[in-house]
Motif scaffolding. Structure first.
Motif, PDB file in Angstrom:
ATOM      1  N   GLU A   1       0.810  -1.212   0.000  1.00 20.77           N
ATOM      2  CA  GLU A   1       0.000   0.000   0.000  1.00 20.77           C
ATOM      3  C   GLU A   1       0.849   1.269   0.000  1.00 20.77           C
ATOM      4  OE1 GLU A   1      -4.054  -1.626   2.143  1.00 20.77           O
ATOM      5  OE2 GLU A   1      -2.332  -1.034   3.332  1.00 20.77           O
ATOM      6  N   GLN A   2       2.026   1.173   0.613  1.00 21.20           N
ATOM      7  CA  GLN A   2       2.855   2.365   0.710  1.00 21.20           C
ATOM      8  C   GLN A   2       3.646   2.631  -0.566  1.00 21.20           C
ATOM      9  OE1 GLN A   2       5.403   2.114   4.098  1.00 21.20           O
ATOM     10  NE2 GLN A   2       3.699   2.070   5.529  1.00 21.20           N
ATOM     11  N   TYR A   3       3.852   1.575  -1.357  1.00 21.14           N
ATOM     12  CA  TYR A   3       4.740   1.705  -2.501  1.00 21.14           C
ATOM     13  C   TYR A   3       4.096   2.511  -3.623  1.00 21.14           C
ATOM     14  CZ  TYR A   3       7.895   0.609  -6.254  1.00 21.14           C
ATOM     15  OH  TYR A   3       8.782   0.729  -7.286  1.00 21.14           O
ATOM     16  N   TYR A   4       4.784   3.530  -4.062  1.00 22.72           N
ATOM     17  CA  TYR A   4       4.327   4.318  -5.201  1.00 22.72           C
ATOM     18  C   TYR A   4       5.474   4.339  -6.198  1.00 22.72           C
ATOM     19  CZ  TYR A   4       1.925   7.982  -7.781  1.00 22.72           C
ATOM     20  OH  TYR A   4       1.284   8.695  -8.760  1.00 22.72           O
ATOM     21  N   PRO A   5       5.235   3.884  -7.439  1.00 23.18           N
ATOM     22  CA  PRO A   5       6.363   3.705  -8.361  1.00 23.18           C
ATOM     23  C   PRO A   5       7.130   5.003  -8.639  1.00 23.18           C
ATOM     24  CG  PRO A   5       4.379   2.668  -9.215  1.00 23.18           C
ATOM     25  CD  PRO A   5       3.961   3.465  -8.027  1.00 23.18           C
ATOM     26  N   SER A   6       8.446   4.883  -8.666  1.00 27.77           N
ATOM     27  CA  SER A   6       9.309   6.027  -8.984  1.00 27.77           C
ATOM     28  C   SER A   6       9.014   6.593 -10.368  1.00 27.77           C
ATOM     29  CB  SER A   6      10.772   5.605  -8.931  1.00 27.77           C
ATOM     30  OG  SER A   6      11.105   5.187  -7.651  1.00 27.77           O
ATOM     31  N   THR A   7       8.657   5.694 -11.294  1.00 26.29           N
ATOM     32  CA  THR A   7       8.354   6.180 -12.649  1.00 26.29           C
ATOM     33  C   THR A   7       7.180   7.168 -12.595  1.00 26.29           C
ATOM     34  OG1 THR A   7       7.095   4.144 -12.884  1.00 26.29           O
ATOM     35  CG2 THR A   7       9.190   4.245 -14.048  1.00 26.29           C
ATOM     36  N   CYS A   8       6.201   6.884 -11.734  1.00 28.52           N
ATOM     37  CA  CYS A   8       5.053   7.796 -11.608  1.00 28.52           C
ATOM     38  C   CYS A   8       5.515   9.140 -11.054  1.00 28.52           C
ATOM     39  CB  CYS A   8       3.997   7.198 -10.685  1.00 28.52           C
ATOM     40  SG  CYS A   8       3.180   5.739 -11.351  1.00 28.52           S
ATOM     41  N   LEU A   9       6.375   9.086 -10.032  1.00 32.55           N
ATOM     42  CA  LEU A   9       6.872  10.331  -9.432  1.00 32.55           C
ATOM     43  C   LEU A   9       7.585  11.186 -10.473  1.00 32.55           C
ATOM     44  CD1 LEU A   9       8.275   8.980  -6.034  1.00 32.55           C
ATOM     45  CD2 LEU A   9       6.286  10.466  -6.345  1.00 32.55           C
ATOM     46  N   VAL A  10       8.413  10.535 -11.286  1.00 35.13           N
ATOM     47  CA  VAL A  10       9.175  11.277 -12.293  1.00 35.13           C
ATOM     48  C   VAL A  10       8.245  11.859 -13.371  1.00 35.13           C
ATOM     49  CG1 VAL A  10      10.798  10.920 -14.214  1.00 35.13           C
ATOM     50  CG2 VAL A  10      11.420  10.226 -11.908  1.00 35.13           C
ATOM     51  N   MET A  11       7.232  11.089 -13.750  1.00 33.56           N
ATOM     52  CA  MET A  11       6.260  11.592 -14.738  1.00 33.56           C
ATOM     53  C   MET A  11       5.519  12.807 -14.162  1.00 33.56           C
ATOM     54  SD  MET A  11       5.825   9.360 -17.494  1.00 33.56           S
ATOM     55  CE  MET A  11       4.083   9.171 -17.836  1.00 33.56           C
ATOM     56  N   GLU A  12       5.200  12.732 -12.889  1.00 34.38           N
ATOM     57  CA  GLU A  12       4.421  13.808 -12.272  1.00 34.38           C
ATOM     58  C   GLU A  12       5.221  15.097 -12.090  1.00 34.38           C
ATOM     59  OE1 GLU A  12       2.810  11.706  -8.906  1.00 34.38           O
ATOM     60  OE2 GLU A  12       1.547  10.540 -10.277  1.00 34.38           O
ATOM     61  N   ALA A  13       6.548  14.975 -12.065  1.00 31.72           N
ATOM     62  CA  ALA A  13       7.368  16.195 -12.000  1.00 31.72           C
ATOM     63  C   ALA A  13       7.089  17.060 -13.238  1.00 31.72           C
ATOM     64  CB  ALA A  13       8.846  15.847 -11.909  1.00 31.72           C
ATOM     65  N   GLY A  14       6.723  16.407 -14.335  1.00 29.80           N
ATOM     66  CA  GLY A  14       6.296  17.143 -15.525  1.00 29.80           C
ATOM     67  C   GLY A  14       7.377  17.995 -16.155  1.00 29.80           C
ATOM     68  N   VAL A  15       8.567  17.442 -16.325  1.00 27.27           N
ATOM     69  CA  VAL A  15       9.624  18.195 -17.011  1.00 27.27           C
ATOM     70  C   VAL A  15       9.142  18.506 -18.436  1.00 27.27           C
ATOM     71  CG1 VAL A  15      11.992  18.111 -17.901  1.00 27.27           C
ATOM     72  CG2 VAL A  15      11.491  17.326 -15.582  1.00 27.27           C
ATOM     73  N   ARG A  16       9.204  19.774 -18.784  1.00 30.66           N
ATOM     74  CA  ARG A  16       8.576  20.236 -20.035  1.00 30.66           C
ATOM     75  C   ARG A  16       9.396  21.339 -20.683  1.00 30.66           C
ATOM     76  NH1 ARG A  16       5.865  25.255 -19.129  1.00 30.66           N
ATOM     77  NH2 ARG A  16       4.415  24.891 -20.833  1.00 30.66           N
ATOM     78  N   VAL A  17       9.111  21.570 -21.945  1.00 27.03           N
ATOM     79  CA  VAL A  17       9.742  22.710 -22.620  1.00 27.03           C
ATOM     80  C   VAL A  17       8.777  23.887 -22.585  1.00 27.03           C
ATOM     81  CG1 VAL A  17      11.267  21.345 -24.099  1.00 27.03           C
ATOM     82  CG2 VAL A  17       8.956  21.908 -24.901  1.00 27.03           C
ATOM     83  N   LEU A  18       9.358  25.088 -22.617  1.00 28.85           N
ATOM     84  CA  LEU A  18       8.544  26.300 -22.596  1.00 28.85           C
ATOM     85  C   LEU A  18       7.855  26.486 -23.942  1.00 28.85           C
ATOM     86  CD1 LEU A  18      11.113  28.578 -20.759  1.00 28.85           C
ATOM     87  CD2 LEU A  18       8.907  27.808 -19.847  1.00 28.85           C
ATOM     88  N   ARG A  19       6.662  27.063 -23.912  1.00 32.59           N
ATOM     89  CA  ARG A  19       5.896  27.311 -25.127  1.00 32.59           C
ATOM     90  C   ARG A  19       5.654  28.807 -25.281  1.00 32.59           C
ATOM     91  NH1 ARG A  19       5.750  22.142 -27.494  1.00 32.59           N
ATOM     92  NH2 ARG A  19       6.204  23.783 -28.976  1.00 32.59           N
ATOM     93  N   ARG A  20       5.294  29.230 -26.495  1.00 29.33           N
ATOM     94  CA  ARG A  20       5.117  30.664 -26.772  1.00 29.33           C
ATOM     95  C   ARG A  20       4.118  31.334 -25.850  1.00 29.33           C
ATOM     96  NH1 ARG A  20       5.646  31.864 -33.213  1.00 29.33           N
ATOM     97  NH2 ARG A  20       7.385  30.443 -33.526  1.00 29.33           N
ATOM     98  N   LYS A  21       3.080  30.577 -25.460  1.00 26.72           N
ATOM     99  CA  LYS A  21       2.029  31.205 -24.660  1.00 26.72           C
ATOM    100  C   LYS A  21       2.420  31.338 -23.184  1.00 26.72           C
ATOM    101  CE  LYS A  21      -0.566  26.829 -24.142  1.00 26.72           C
ATOM    102  NZ  LYS A  21       0.580  26.166 -23.545  1.00 26.72           N
ATOM    103  N   ASP A  22       3.510  30.698 -22.769  1.00 35.49           N
ATOM    104  CA  ASP A  22       3.906  30.755 -21.361  1.00 35.49           C
ATOM    105  C   ASP A  22       4.363  32.170 -20.995  1.00 35.49           C
ATOM    106  OD1 ASP A  22       3.459  28.046 -20.717  1.00 35.49           O
ATOM    107  OD2 ASP A  22       5.423  27.460 -21.512  1.00 35.49           O
ATOM    108  N   LYS A  23       3.773  32.731 -19.955  1.00 29.93           N
ATOM    109  CA  LYS A  23       4.210  34.040 -19.465  1.00 29.93           C
ATOM    110  C   LYS A  23       5.542  33.887 -18.758  1.00 29.93           C
ATOM    111  CE  LYS A  23      -0.229  36.381 -18.885  1.00 29.93           C
ATOM    112  NZ  LYS A  23      -1.077  35.553 -19.724  1.00 29.93           N
ATOM    113  N   PRO A  24       6.468  34.824 -18.838  1.00 22.60           N
ATOM    114  CA  PRO A  24       6.396  36.100 -19.553  1.00 22.60           C
ATOM    115  C   PRO A  24       6.940  36.005 -20.979  1.00 22.60           C
ATOM    116  CG  PRO A  24       8.406  36.031 -18.268  1.00 22.60           C
ATOM    117  CD  PRO A  24       7.731  34.706 -18.082  1.00 22.60           C
TER     118      PRO A  24
END
Ligand code: NCC
Length: 277
Positions: A5-28
């Motif tokens: 019950e306590q185990y939460y996969p590391s792959t899920c944690l890494v996906m949830e960090a949501g490393v992303r590239v910036l897009r034109r609409k991102d402020k500023p």
């Protein structure tokens, strides 16, 4: 509570960090001249057809690995900074889809980011950590290395290129994920290495990632990079980046057997099912 019950996969944690590239609409960036130069395209083409990806660390122990042919069979091949393929094809392959580069490489004249052939005709994902808790406005004036001017030069020179900037907030979210995984062992308050950032950027786009020579195999030879003679074990085990924590967490995501990891130097990470996370 049971362990189950306590185990939460590391792959899920890494996906949830949501490393992303910036897009034109991102402020500023919508109001900043170089923000209008962010590519409109997606990070990867034909994402539906992507089945396997290889991430090639720059570790010295890739030397003599003869993994080049294996690496080149993958749909996407990720490399880092100025790590060359030329002259090292037998060990590291010759295909490059994407390079994750740090802001030193974009900035320092010796890398010649805006001209060097190694940074052409590949997707670029450049990153700089800025300050922890800094806003994106702050980042524009307080990047560790001012990568923006060379990014702008590159994009103006090669308007068809696919060169992106990684959202620094997402880099620090990934750092927090690492600290969460490390529990009560404090990790260094520096951003993860390009290797771990690259894994977090790629995993959401790829069902299966083979990470080559990130967990050191029995080829471990003390060299920093496969492309130079410099001896420095800190490149493998970490001093500035929380590299040991990254590698422990990545080993936790691995599904390949010990023979594969420690003899061949290949970790296999499967993208978790949405229902699992
Ligand atoms: O060395 P570097 O990393 O370019 O390596 C890319 C990624 O490969 C993994 N690696 C590398 C060497 C090794 N023996 N074992 C490994 O596992 C790591 O995951 C690493 O991220 C970087 O992360 O961007 C880094 O960049 C260099 C340097 O800036 C560039 O190579 C350009 O010269 C940094 N070195 C210095 O600043 C002196 C390094 O700390 C991190």
């Amino acid at each position: 509570d049971s362990f189950e019950e306590q185990y939460y996969p590391s792959t899920c944690l890494v996906m949830e960090a949501g490393v992303r590239v910036l897009r034109r609409k991102d402020k500023p960036f919508d109001k900043v001249p170089f923000g209008r130069l962010f590519p409109r395209q997606k990070l990867f083409r034909n994402i539906k057809n992507i089945k396997t990806c290889a991430i090639v660390s720059s570790a010295g122990s890739l030397a003599g690995s003869k993994l080049g042919r294996f690496i080149d069979t993958h749909d996407i091949v990720m490399r880092f900074n100025h790590a060359p393929t030329q002259g090292h094809e037998v060990d590291v392959g010759s295909k490059t889809t994407i390079r994750v580069v740090n802001s030193q490489v974009v900035t320092k004249p010796e890398f010649d980011f805006a001209h060097a052939p190694i940074f052409r005709n590949v997707t670029i994902a450049a990153w700089d950590p800025g300050k922890y808790n800094g806003t994106l406005e702050d980042w524009l004036t307080s990047a560790d290395y001012d990568l923006f001017s060379n990014y702008e030069i590159y994009r103006r020179r090669y308007p068809k290129s696919r060169a992106f900037l990684i959202d620094p907030h997402s880099v620090w979210r990934l750092w927090q994920t690492l600290q969460m995984f490390a529990g009560n062992r404090p990790i260094s308050k520096n951003p993860p290495s390009s290797g771990f950032i690259g894994l977090a950027l790629l995993l959401p786009h790829c069902p299966q990632v083979d990470f080559v020579e990130y967990i050191p195999s029995t080829r471990l030879n003390g060299r920093c990079h496969y492309y130079s003679k410099e001896m420095n074990a800190a490149c493998t085990f970490g001093s500035w980046h929380p590299l040991a924590a990254e590698k422990l967490m990545t080993l936790d995501m691995n599904t390949a057997d010990d023979m594969s990891v420690f003899q061949f130097g290949i970790l296999r990470i499967r993208r978790p099912d949405k229902l699992l996370c």
